[in-house]
Enzyme design. Structure first.
Site, PDB file in Angstrom:
ATOM      1  N   TYR A 112      45.412  35.112  35.332  1.00 46.94           N
ATOM      2  CA  TYR A 112      46.690  34.759  34.702  1.00 46.94           C
ATOM      3  C   TYR A 112      46.445  33.928  33.445  1.00 46.94           C
ATOM      4  O   TYR A 112      45.558  33.054  33.435  1.00 46.94           O
ATOM      5  CB  TYR A 112      47.555  33.933  35.660  1.00 46.94           C
ATOM      6  CG  TYR A 112      48.226  34.736  36.751  1.00 46.94           C
ATOM      7  CD1 TYR A 112      49.435  35.372  36.516  1.00 46.94           C
ATOM      8  CD2 TYR A 112      47.644  34.847  38.008  1.00 46.94           C
ATOM      9  CE1 TYR A 112      50.066  36.102  37.518  1.00 46.94           C
ATOM     10  CE2 TYR A 112      48.271  35.579  39.016  1.00 46.94           C
ATOM     11  CZ  TYR A 112      49.474  36.196  38.758  1.00 46.94           C
ATOM     12  OH  TYR A 112      50.084  36.909  39.764  1.00 46.94           O
ATOM     13  N   TYR A 151      43.055  39.763  42.737  1.00 46.27           N
ATOM     14  CA  TYR A 151      42.331  38.502  42.565  1.00 46.27           C
ATOM     15  C   TYR A 151      42.298  37.739  43.888  1.00 46.27           C
ATOM     16  O   TYR A 151      43.155  37.915  44.752  1.00 46.27           O
ATOM     17  CB  TYR A 151      42.966  37.646  41.454  1.00 46.27           C
ATOM     18  CG  TYR A 151      44.418  37.292  41.669  1.00 46.27           C
ATOM     19  CD1 TYR A 151      44.797  36.191  42.444  1.00 46.27           C
ATOM     20  CD2 TYR A 151      45.430  38.058  41.087  1.00 46.27           C
ATOM     21  CE1 TYR A 151      46.139  35.877  42.639  1.00 46.27           C
ATOM     22  CE2 TYR A 151      46.774  37.749  41.282  1.00 46.27           C
ATOM     23  CZ  TYR A 151      47.113  36.660  42.063  1.00 46.27           C
ATOM     24  OH  TYR A 151      48.444  36.357  42.260  1.00 46.27           O
ATOM     25  N   ARG A 161      44.840  39.109  46.643  1.00 45.29           N
ATOM     26  CA  ARG A 161      46.131  39.717  46.395  1.00 45.29           C
ATOM     27  C   ARG A 161      45.958  41.152  45.928  1.00 45.29           C
ATOM     28  O   ARG A 161      45.159  41.413  45.029  1.00 45.29           O
ATOM     29  CB  ARG A 161      46.905  38.956  45.292  1.00 45.29           C
ATOM     30  CG  ARG A 161      47.363  37.549  45.579  1.00 45.29           C
ATOM     31  CD  ARG A 161      48.234  37.367  46.811  1.00 45.29           C
ATOM     32  NE  ARG A 161      49.220  38.376  47.114  1.00 45.29           N
ATOM     33  CZ  ARG A 161      50.430  38.512  46.551  1.00 45.29           C
ATOM     34  NH1 ARG A 161      50.809  37.681  45.596  1.00 45.29           N
ATOM     35  NH2 ARG A 161      51.275  39.447  46.926  1.00 45.29           N
ATOM     36  N   HIS A 164      49.789  43.317  41.635  1.00 45.29           N
ATOM     37  CA  HIS A 164      51.235  43.176  41.761  1.00 45.29           C
ATOM     38  C   HIS A 164      51.819  42.639  40.472  1.00 45.29           C
ATOM     39  O   HIS A 164      51.129  42.011  39.672  1.00 45.29           O
ATOM     40  CB  HIS A 164      51.596  42.233  42.916  1.00 45.29           C
ATOM     41  CG  HIS A 164      51.098  40.832  42.726  1.00 45.29           C
ATOM     42  ND1 HIS A 164      49.811  40.461  43.029  1.00 45.29           N
ATOM     43  CD2 HIS A 164      51.699  39.719  42.229  1.00 45.29           C
ATOM     44  CE1 HIS A 164      49.647  39.177  42.730  1.00 45.29           C
ATOM     45  NE2 HIS A 164      50.769  38.703  42.233  1.00 45.29           N
ATOM     46  N   HIS A 166      55.220  40.344  39.271  1.00 48.82           N
ATOM     47  CA  HIS A 166      56.360  39.528  39.705  1.00 48.82           C
ATOM     48  C   HIS A 166      57.606  39.932  38.927  1.00 48.82           C
ATOM     49  O   HIS A 166      57.541  40.113  37.705  1.00 48.82           O
ATOM     50  CB  HIS A 166      56.087  38.048  39.437  1.00 48.82           C
ATOM     51  CG  HIS A 166      54.967  37.477  40.255  1.00 48.82           C
ATOM     52  ND1 HIS A 166      55.174  36.837  41.452  1.00 48.82           N
ATOM     53  CD2 HIS A 166      53.625  37.449  40.048  1.00 48.82           C
ATOM     54  CE1 HIS A 166      54.015  36.433  41.937  1.00 48.82           C
ATOM     55  NE2 HIS A 166      53.052  36.786  41.108  1.00 48.82           N
TER      56      HIS A 166
END
Lengths: 246, 208
Positions: A112, A151, A161, A164, A166
């Site tokens: 991120y 990640y 995870r 995906h 959000h």
């Protein structure tokens, strides 16, 4: 701007909690200390929930829905180029038009662009992971982006995870406010994810997994995935037994 | 109509620890919308008493959460909402949308808004009159479905006593979790509103 067929003062259907993860989901460890233990108090309809913020195109910048371009400094971001699109409707299948959709995601390496993400995978200087758009008159939204990577995260010792994205949705009122995550069909991490696994209804999980949408892809440019989103509908009353938009 | 066309609501999923990227990009360290001040709900031209609202979001151990987002939704000083469901709705030309966002500070866990105090919301559109209040929605890592709550003002005791939502809360002690005390020591009146997710003094949350 306002949807002319919207019955603005009709109350919403109660949220069906069986379709949502419970506040306390022990497999998702952070929820243990962040979950209310007292029952939620159910409200009758009041104007504070039947209303909500109204957004317009003036709240957006032209590249907000194009994550391939909106943070590009030296070139295109790395990763699989994608179109992510779908339709936002209410429980009766009616479009949710002119409504703000916000999106955020990690880059193709699973990192991120955030001051608090310390994963070793590299930052992509051409990708922020920030996106916004309004649904059109028929409830459609559309973004261009790259496929996010999986990640690791601190939960059990080896939790990862699935890829995906959000999503944040407003809908017509504060009562319809929703955050969720979209997953990618075929991702082998999906059955191992404690966050997705906190949803007990199998159908509800399947509806968070976006299928490939080859018809919407751009040949020699972008693959497409389709993610349709359903917000709470309004209570059906006898006088609503009429043609849509009537 | 048959029930067969009823589609279930899309399942909620946590906003996670990096919600700032999409919802408050400057807090993520991104060079996006850096001029915006989403927690300043009312600019100087807006009618009403200017106030500051501040607090922390506390977990079940009483520790402040550092990665939460708090959204605020409110009526204007006349108790009108800038939205089509309000038949006497405020005009957006008044430059007051009534919506704000704040994130908890990464070091202190403190969030704050500057806004105007809303008015009594009159009864209309088949809905009851209500004491002045702010509506909040809280998401964070570990919160699976966004939490709705309300702030009421301690200096509105008479209106609070008649409020139909506060009166839904059976226990007086729980009702107090929704009432913010006022302090007049700073430049602006400050209402302190701590949101306790769990444990002693757990805030009342609503299924709206």
């Amino acid at each position: 701007m306002a949807n002319p067929s919207e019955d603005w003062t009709s109350p919403f259907q109660p949220r069906d909690r069986a379709m949502h993860p419970p506040a306390l989901s022990p497999g998702y460890k952070t929820s243990v200390l962040r979950s209310p233990r007292q029952p939620l108090i159910s409200l009758g309809p009041t104007l504070s929930e039947l209303t909500g913020p109204v957004f317009t195109s003036e709240d957006l910048d032209p590249l907000d829905n194009d994550l391939l371009a909106n943070a590009a400094e030296t070139g295109d971001p790395l990763g699989e180029r994608l179109i992510v699109h779908g339709r936002v409707t209410d429980g009766a299948g009616r479009p949710v038009p002119h409504s703000l959709v916000e999106l955020w995601q990690c880059n193709a390496a699973g990192r991120y662009r955030h001051v608090r993400d310390g994963y070793r995978a590299p930052i992509d200087p051409n990708f922020s992971g920030f996106g916004r758009c309004l649904t059109d008159a028929d409830g459609h939204y559309r973004f261009r982006t790259i496929k996010p990577g999986p990640y690791p995260w601190r939960n059990r010792a080896n939790d990862w995870r699935p890829a995906h994205i959000h999503f944040s949705l407003f809908g017509p009122a504060f009562a319809t406010r929703l955050v969720t995550q979209m997953y990618f069909d075929g991702d082998p991490l999906i059955p191992h994810c404690p966050i997705l696994g906190s949803v007990s209804d199998k159908g509800a999980i399947e509806r968070l997994v976006a299928p490939l949408d080859l018809d919407a892809s751009q040949p020699f440019d972008c693959l497409a995935y389709r993610f349709d989103i359903v917000l709470r509908g309004r209570r059906q009353t006898w006088f609503e037994n009429r043609p849509e938009g009537g | 109509m048959s029930a067969s066309w009823h589609l279930p609501e899309t399942a909620s999923q946590t906003a996670g620890p990096f919600l700032h990227i999409g919802l408050y990009p400057q807090a993520a360290g991104l060079d996006i919308r850096t001029q915006e001040r989403p927690n300043i709900v009312a600019g100087p031209g807006v009618t009403g008493e200017r106030i500051r609202i501040e607090g922390q979001v506390l977990d079940g151990t009483g520790s402040p959460i550092k990665d939460a987002l708090v959204e605020l939704w409110q009526a204007n000083a006349d108790g009108r909402y800038a939205h089509p469901a309000d038949p006497d709705g405020a005009s957006t030309s008044e430059n007051f949308r009534g919506f704000g966002r704040a994130v908890t500070d990464f070091a202190t866990g403190l969030w704050w808004f500057e806004t105007i105090k809303p008015g009594v919301v009159p009864a209309r559109a088949g809905t009851p009159a209500m004491a002045p209040h702010l509506t909040f929605w809280i998401v964070a890592r570990g919160i699976n479905v966004g939490l709705h709550t309300r702030l009421y003002f301690a200096d509105e005791a008479e209106a609070n006593a008649a409020d139909p939502v506060l009166s839904l809360v059976e226990q007086e002690a729980r009702r107090r979790t929704l009432i913010a005390e006022r302090s007049d020591e700073g430049e602006l009146p400050v209402y302190r509103f701590d949101i306790r997710l769990q444990g002693e003094g757990e805030t009342v949350f609503f299924d709206i």
